[in-house]
Design a protein around this motif. Structure first.
Motif, mmCIF file in Angstrom:
data_model
loop_
_atom_site.group_PDB
_atom_site.id
_atom_site.type_symbol
_atom_site.label_atom_id
_atom_site.label_comp_id
_atom_site.label_asym_id
_atom_site.label_seq_id
_atom_site.Cartn_x
_atom_site.Cartn_y
_atom_site.Cartn_z
ATOM 1 N N PHE A 29 46.743 -4.576 58.312
ATOM 2 C CA PHE A 29 47.326 -5.832 58.767
ATOM 3 C C PHE A 29 48.556 -5.590 59.641
ATOM 4 N N LYS A 71 42.658 -5.708 49.811
ATOM 5 C CA LYS A 71 42.684 -6.113 51.223
ATOM 6 C C LYS A 71 42.053 -7.493 51.393
ATOM 7 N N ARG A 75 44.097 -10.638 52.751
ATOM 8 C CA ARG A 75 43.558 -11.290 53.939
ATOM 9 C C ARG A 75 43.376 -12.787 53.708
ATOM 10 N N LYS A 82 40.532 -13.163 59.696
ATOM 11 C CA LYS A 82 40.461 -11.755 60.097
ATOM 12 C C LYS A 82 39.253 -11.068 59.463
ATOM 13 N N LEU A 84 37.457 -7.762 58.145
ATOM 14 C CA LEU A 84 37.851 -6.469 57.595
ATOM 15 C C LEU A 84 36.782 -5.412 57.844
#
Length: 91
Positions: A29, A71, A75, A82, A84
């Motif tokens: 990030f 994550k 997120r 976004k 991943l």
């Protein structure tokens, strides 16, 4: 401003795990996180907070998060749109 805080127990020797997780989050990030802090905390504490929302608590979950799931949780709070890539959720 997106902020992530990792609270960890120094007596449990969780600093190394915390710094590794911080590094992974900052790499993933890099454009989304403006601040990431590590905070020594009480005995047995391992918590990850994103924008004042608790996203992980070792006490509640009874384990440490896998990096992939951490994550995804981060997120979902700071950058819901976004991708991943290979670490994304499988539907």
């Amino acid at each position: 401003m997106n902020k992530v805080t990792i609270k960890y127990c120094p007596k449990c020797r969780w600093l190394l795990r915390s710094t590794w997780m911080a590094q992974e989050l900052l790499i993933t990030f890099e454009a989304e996180i403006q601040e990431l802090s590590l905070k020594p905390s009480g005995v047995g504490v391992f918590e990850v907070i994103a924008n004042d929302s608790l996203v992980w608590s070792r006490k509640e979950q009874q384990r440490f998060p896998e990096m992939k799931e951490l994550k995804q949780l981060i997120r979902d709070v700071i950058a819901p749109d976004k991708s991943l890539g290979h670490s994304d959720k499988k539907n």
